[in-house]
Design a protein around this motif. Structure first.
Motif, mmCIF file in Angstrom:
data_model
loop_
_atom_site.group_PDB
_atom_site.id
_atom_site.type_symbol
_atom_site.label_atom_id
_atom_site.label_comp_id
_atom_site.label_asym_id
_atom_site.label_seq_id
_atom_site.Cartn_x
_atom_site.Cartn_y
_atom_site.Cartn_z
ATOM 1 N N TYR A 24 3.899 79.963 155.780
ATOM 2 C CA TYR A 24 2.879 80.347 154.790
ATOM 3 C C TYR A 24 2.459 81.784 155.087
ATOM 4 C CZ TYR A 24 1.435 75.744 152.866
ATOM 5 O OH TYR A 24 1.360 74.556 152.215
ATOM 6 N N ARG A 25 2.260 82.564 154.057
ATOM 7 C CA ARG A 25 1.693 83.910 154.222
ATOM 8 C C ARG A 25 0.172 83.786 154.330
ATOM 9 N NH1 ARG A 25 4.575 88.500 153.315
ATOM 10 N NH2 ARG A 25 6.662 88.247 152.474
ATOM 11 N N PRO A 26 -0.510 84.851 154.736
ATOM 12 C CA PRO A 26 -1.980 84.811 154.796
ATOM 13 C C PRO A 26 -2.578 84.570 153.402
ATOM 14 C CG PRO A 26 -1.136 86.766 155.908
ATOM 15 C CD PRO A 26 0.031 86.112 155.232
ATOM 16 N N ASN A 27 -3.704 83.902 153.370
ATOM 17 C CA ASN A 27 -4.454 83.659 152.133
ATOM 18 C C ASN A 27 -3.629 82.933 151.066
ATOM 19 O OD1 ASN A 27 -6.703 85.050 153.216
ATOM 20 N ND2 ASN A 27 -5.738 86.984 152.650
ATOM 21 N N ASN A 28 -2.701 82.095 151.505
ATOM 22 C CA ASN A 28 -1.865 81.319 150.586
ATOM 23 C C ASN A 28 -1.154 82.195 149.557
ATOM 24 O OD1 ASN A 28 -2.612 78.865 151.824
ATOM 25 N ND2 ASN A 28 -4.563 78.962 150.732
ATOM 26 N N ARG A 29 -0.627 83.305 149.991
ATOM 27 C CA ARG A 29 0.037 84.261 149.102
ATOM 28 C C ARG A 29 1.559 84.119 149.164
ATOM 29 N NH1 ARG A 29 -4.110 86.352 146.285
ATOM 30 N NH2 ARG A 29 -5.648 87.400 147.529
ATOM 31 N N GLY A 39 0.763 83.832 157.918
ATOM 32 C CA GLY A 39 -0.672 83.671 158.076
ATOM 33 C C GLY A 39 -0.988 82.934 159.372
ATOM 34 N N ARG A 40 -2.173 83.184 159.889
ATOM 35 C CA ARG A 40 -2.642 82.472 161.082
ATOM 36 C C ARG A 40 -3.813 81.600 160.661
ATOM 37 N NH1 ARG A 40 1.421 84.976 162.193
ATOM 38 N NH2 ARG A 40 2.007 85.746 164.243
ATOM 39 N N PHE A 41 -3.800 80.366 161.110
ATOM 40 C CA PHE A 41 -4.809 79.398 160.715
ATOM 41 C C PHE A 41 -5.404 78.759 161.953
ATOM 42 C CE2 PHE A 41 -1.497 79.744 157.548
ATOM 43 C CZ PHE A 41 -2.193 79.895 156.361
#
Length: 168
Positions: A24-29, A39-41
């Motif tokens: 997944y990319r950051p911010n669901n992009r 992305g980091r969660f």
């Protein structure tokens, strides 16, 4: 990499999410095959996505994830690696240029130090109590003393600026 050893550390450790073999990319992009772009969660946020997606999403610690996801195209990996190599070469060239500039500045400073030492020697050899003909002693003494102090101060500053450099 070391794994978190406490529940609090695990909750704070960054996780990545993988769906259909891509991060997944950051911010669901969207998705990416490159870990650096993923992305980091938080553990809790990642677990919530995994629960919501009913098993189609996998979460893992970012420190344990591969640099490229399982579905990352080979061409994408090669392009990314070539970009990393280009950036490393640019950084190395910039560092070498900075080193060359610093070495030239160091050489200039050491030349200044030597010139100041020569100037100081001229004033050190002068007799402050014996002014040249026509110069009153009350003007000569402060002039010689002031010049000596100024040269010593400049010499100390130049030497400090060149400290730690062995090119001189």
């Amino acid at each position: 990499m070391t794994l978190p050893t406490t529940p609090d550390a695990l909750a704070e450790a960054p996780c990545v999410l993988i769906e259909r073999g891509l991060f997944y990319r950051p911010n669901n992009r969207g998705y990416t095959g490159i870990l650096r772009e993923a992305g980091r969660f938080t553990h809790d946020d990642a677990a919530a996505v995994v629960d919501h997606c009913a098993g189609s999403v996998i979460m893992m610690l970012a420190t344990e994830a591969p640099d490229y996801s399982p579905a990352c195209w080979h061409e994408t990996q090669v392009k990314d690696l070539l970009g990393l190599l280009r950036r490393e070469r640019e950084a190395r060239a910039a560092a070498e240029a900075a080193h060359d500039t610093a070495a030239a500045e160091n050489a200039r400073l050491w030349a200044d130090v030597e010139a100041l030492k020569g100037a100081l020697k001229v004033f050190a050899d002068m007799d402050a109590t014996d002014p040249p003909e026509g110069v009153p002693l009350n003007e000569w003494l402060p002039a010689v003393t002031g010049a000596r102090v100024a040269i010593r101060t400049a010499l100390a500053r130049a030497a400090t600026a060149g400290e730690g450099c062995s090119d001189g």
